[in-house]
Enzyme design. Sequence first.
Site, PDB file in Angstrom:
ATOM      1  N   ASP A  77       0.851  -1.191   0.000  1.00  0.00           N
ATOM      2  CA  ASP A  77       0.000   0.000   0.000  1.00  0.00           C
ATOM      3  C   ASP A  77       0.896   1.254   0.000  1.00  0.00           C
ATOM      4  O   ASP A  77       1.866   1.323   0.753  1.00  0.00           O
ATOM      5  CB  ASP A  77      -0.876  -0.044   1.264  1.00  0.00           C
ATOM      6  CG  ASP A  77      -1.948   1.026   1.272  1.00  0.00           C
ATOM      7  OD1 ASP A  77      -2.317   1.514   0.186  1.00  0.00           O
ATOM      8  OD2 ASP A  77      -2.426   1.365   2.375  1.00  0.00           O
ATOM      9  N   HIS A  78       0.548   2.230  -0.827  1.00  0.00           N
ATOM     10  CA  HIS A  78       1.292   3.495  -0.897  1.00  0.00           C
ATOM     11  C   HIS A  78       2.798   3.312  -1.107  1.00  0.00           C
ATOM     12  O   HIS A  78       3.607   3.919  -0.393  1.00  0.00           O
ATOM     13  CB  HIS A  78       1.049   4.357   0.356  1.00  0.00           C
ATOM     14  CG  HIS A  78      -0.329   4.957   0.389  1.00  0.00           C
ATOM     15  ND1 HIS A  78      -0.677   6.059  -0.331  1.00  0.00           N
ATOM     16  CD2 HIS A  78      -1.448   4.556   1.042  1.00  0.00           C
ATOM     17  CE1 HIS A  78      -1.959   6.335  -0.111  1.00  0.00           C
ATOM     18  NE2 HIS A  78      -2.448   5.435   0.708  1.00  0.00           N
TER      19      HIS A  78
ATOM     20  N   ASP B 280       1.975   5.353  -5.123  1.00  0.00           N
ATOM     21  CA  ASP B 280       1.447   6.654  -4.731  1.00  0.00           C
ATOM     22  C   ASP B 280       2.438   7.730  -5.138  1.00  0.00           C
ATOM     23  O   ASP B 280       3.412   7.988  -4.454  1.00  0.00           O
ATOM     24  CB  ASP B 280       1.213   6.692  -3.221  1.00  0.00           C
ATOM     25  CG  ASP B 280       0.666   8.032  -2.764  1.00  0.00           C
ATOM     26  OD1 ASP B 280       0.491   8.923  -3.630  1.00  0.00           O
ATOM     27  OD2 ASP B 280       0.415   8.198  -1.561  1.00  0.00           O
TER      28      ASP B 280
ATOM     29  N   HIS C  42      -7.901  10.377   4.647  1.00  0.00           N
ATOM     30  CA  HIS C  42      -7.115   9.401   5.403  1.00  0.00           C
ATOM     31  C   HIS C  42      -7.277   9.706   6.888  1.00  0.00           C
ATOM     32  O   HIS C  42      -7.377  10.859   7.285  1.00  0.00           O
ATOM     33  CB  HIS C  42      -5.635   9.504   5.018  1.00  0.00           C
ATOM     34  CG  HIS C  42      -5.292   8.795   3.749  1.00  0.00           C
ATOM     35  ND1 HIS C  42      -4.891   9.460   2.618  1.00  0.00           N
ATOM     36  CD2 HIS C  42      -5.289   7.472   3.434  1.00  0.00           C
ATOM     37  CE1 HIS C  42      -4.639   8.569   1.658  1.00  0.00           C
ATOM     38  NE2 HIS C  42      -4.878   7.363   2.121  1.00  0.00           N
ATOM     39  N   GLY C  43      -7.288   8.658   7.708  1.00  0.00           N
ATOM     40  CA  GLY C  43      -7.437   8.875   9.150  1.00  0.00           C
ATOM     41  C   GLY C  43      -8.905   9.003   9.520  1.00  0.00           C
ATOM     42  O   GLY C  43      -9.775   8.467   8.834  1.00  0.00           O
TER      43      GLY C  43
ATOM     44  N   HIS D  79      -9.612   5.050  -0.609  1.00  0.00           N
ATOM     45  CA  HIS D  79      -8.727   5.158   0.552  1.00  0.00           C
ATOM     46  C   HIS D  79      -9.429   6.054   1.554  1.00  0.00           C
ATOM     47  O   HIS D  79     -10.082   7.012   1.178  1.00  0.00           O
ATOM     48  CB  HIS D  79      -7.396   5.797   0.164  1.00  0.00           C
ATOM     49  CG  HIS D  79      -6.499   4.869  -0.597  1.00  0.00           C
ATOM     50  ND1 HIS D  79      -5.186   4.698  -0.295  1.00  0.00           N
ATOM     51  CD2 HIS D  79      -6.753   4.051  -1.645  1.00  0.00           C
ATOM     52  CE1 HIS D  79      -4.654   3.825  -1.127  1.00  0.00           C
ATOM     53  NE2 HIS D  79      -5.581   3.419  -1.964  1.00  0.00           N
TER      54      HIS D  79
ATOM     55  N   THR E 153     -12.447   4.801   6.951  1.00  0.00           N
ATOM     56  CA  THR E 153     -12.866   4.922   8.355  1.00  0.00           C
ATOM     57  C   THR E 153     -13.840   6.085   8.543  1.00  0.00           C
ATOM     58  O   THR E 153     -13.577   7.186   8.076  1.00  0.00           O
ATOM     59  CB  THR E 153     -11.623   5.128   9.264  1.00  0.00           C
ATOM     60  OG1 THR E 153     -10.830   3.951   9.196  1.00  0.00           O
ATOM     61  CG2 THR E 153     -12.017   5.386  10.710  1.00  0.00           C
TER      62      THR E 153
ATOM     63  N   ASN F 215      -9.712   0.480   1.297  1.00  0.00           N
ATOM     64  CA  ASN F 215      -8.565   0.482   2.212  1.00  0.00           C
ATOM     65  C   ASN F 215      -9.038   0.918   3.582  1.00  0.00           C
ATOM     66  O   ASN F 215      -9.713   1.948   3.710  1.00  0.00           O
ATOM     67  CB  ASN F 215      -7.505   1.467   1.726  1.00  0.00           C
ATOM     68  CG  ASN F 215      -6.688   0.905   0.600  1.00  0.00           C
ATOM     69  OD1 ASN F 215      -7.177   0.080  -0.193  1.00  0.00           O
ATOM     70  ND2 ASN F 215      -5.453   1.329   0.506  1.00  0.00           N
TER      71      ASN F 215
ATOM     72  N   THR G  66      -7.526   2.987  10.002  1.00  0.00           N
ATOM     73  CA  THR G  66      -7.599   3.817  11.219  1.00  0.00           C
ATOM     74  C   THR G  66      -8.573   3.254  12.256  1.00  0.00           C
ATOM     75  O   THR G  66      -8.263   3.226  13.444  1.00  0.00           O
ATOM     76  CB  THR G  66      -7.988   5.260  10.847  1.00  0.00           C
ATOM     77  OG1 THR G  66      -7.087   5.700   9.824  1.00  0.00           O
ATOM     78  CG2 THR G  66      -7.871   6.192  12.025  1.00  0.00           C
TER      79      THR G  66
HETATM   80 ZN    ZN Z   1      -4.335   5.470   1.369  1.00  0.00          ZN
END
Ligand code: ZN
Length: 403
Positions: free
Chosen positions: A82-83, A104, A181-182, A209, A212, A231, A234
């Site tokens: 990933d990334h 990425d 993200h997060g 991505h 969460t 993906n 978190t």
């Molecule tokens: Zn990501």
Amino acid sequence: MPLINMKDMLQHAYERGYAVGAFDLVSLDFLQAIMTAAERTRSPVILSLAESHFEYFDFELLMPAVETAAKRASVPVAIHLDHGRSLDSAIRAINIGCNGVMVDSTDTDFNNNVQITRSIVESAKACGIPVEGELGYVPGVEGEDAERHPGEVVYTTVAEAEAFVKSTGVDFLAVSIGTVHGRMKGKPKLDYQRLEDINNALGIPLVIHGGTGLGDDQFRRLIASGVAKINYYTALSDAAGSCIKENAIVQRSCSYTGMTKNIQNSISDEVERCLHLWGAAGRAAEVLTRSRPWLPVEHVIIYNVEGIDESRIGSMMAEGHRVLSNIPGVREVVIGKAIKKDAVYQYTWLIRFCHASVVGSFREHPDHVNFADKIFRPVAGKRVSIDFQTIESFFPMRQLNTA
Ligand SMILES: [Zn+2]
């Protein structure tokens, strides 16, 4: 053996309208919890390793455990980088066991992103490995992963997505349509129309991505518009953290095993919830019968050497080991010498390829051509070689197919 071709896995999800979870793992607890949830719900699953998390664990040390988990599973599994940040990191991941890679390069401009991604696609395709590209930018707002993704959201446009997929040849595309993200702050506004337009234009599995914090309805709408891989990390990390906090405060534990007690359950509960919600639960058997198994190939040469002495044979082997080990798709290079002095053949190479595609790309790779033509073949006149797949590896799959 259920390590399978990730492209087949995601194509199945894309066509049947569900999404496979790609869960980032940072420890054995995560690995075991994700596999427990996948087995319990009979789901295909992607074990995902993010380059940005390599500071938390030794990638090379954890990968054998990840591979063992995949091989002993009864549900289909793929192992994904990933990334990944560079061509080198993609090749390293492939050579130590990932059978899918994500690039990425969204921190650069469109043309650079195309260029970097295309170079990774070329190397990965030569190993039979599918590639996920990313276009647009998914920022971080809050939570463990947020600071790794600074800046504002950049939405993926349909025109750029079309041009990007055409010129890079990626198999899956991660798009930016409003997730972060997060952790989310408030309820995120997602641009479903944009996603639908991208899906209609591309017709390949799309990836989200920053899953969460999305609501159940939001997930359902994303999946209905072509998202086949989600993906997710978190929320798993937060669940593990809450478990530790509870053990420390409520249970008053202060030992490592006391504080991490039940941590796997707290992670696997959340993974199970996702697998049901995303429609992956119960799909294991159909995915297994419709996907190509992911099988390594062994390339073996037995040979004799003429015209050079023992010490030069040693340096020839060492040079071959160094050069051949770095070719994309080469998992391992083993050099050996016969135990019996009167054996018909005295020396051997055993080179493990990640996939049958590497048989051809390895042969044509300039480093191999150079070593074979200039150093090896001139002194190894008498030799025999074979490329083979191990029977144990595909036997259970055959049984499954004929059942
Ligand atoms: Zn990501």
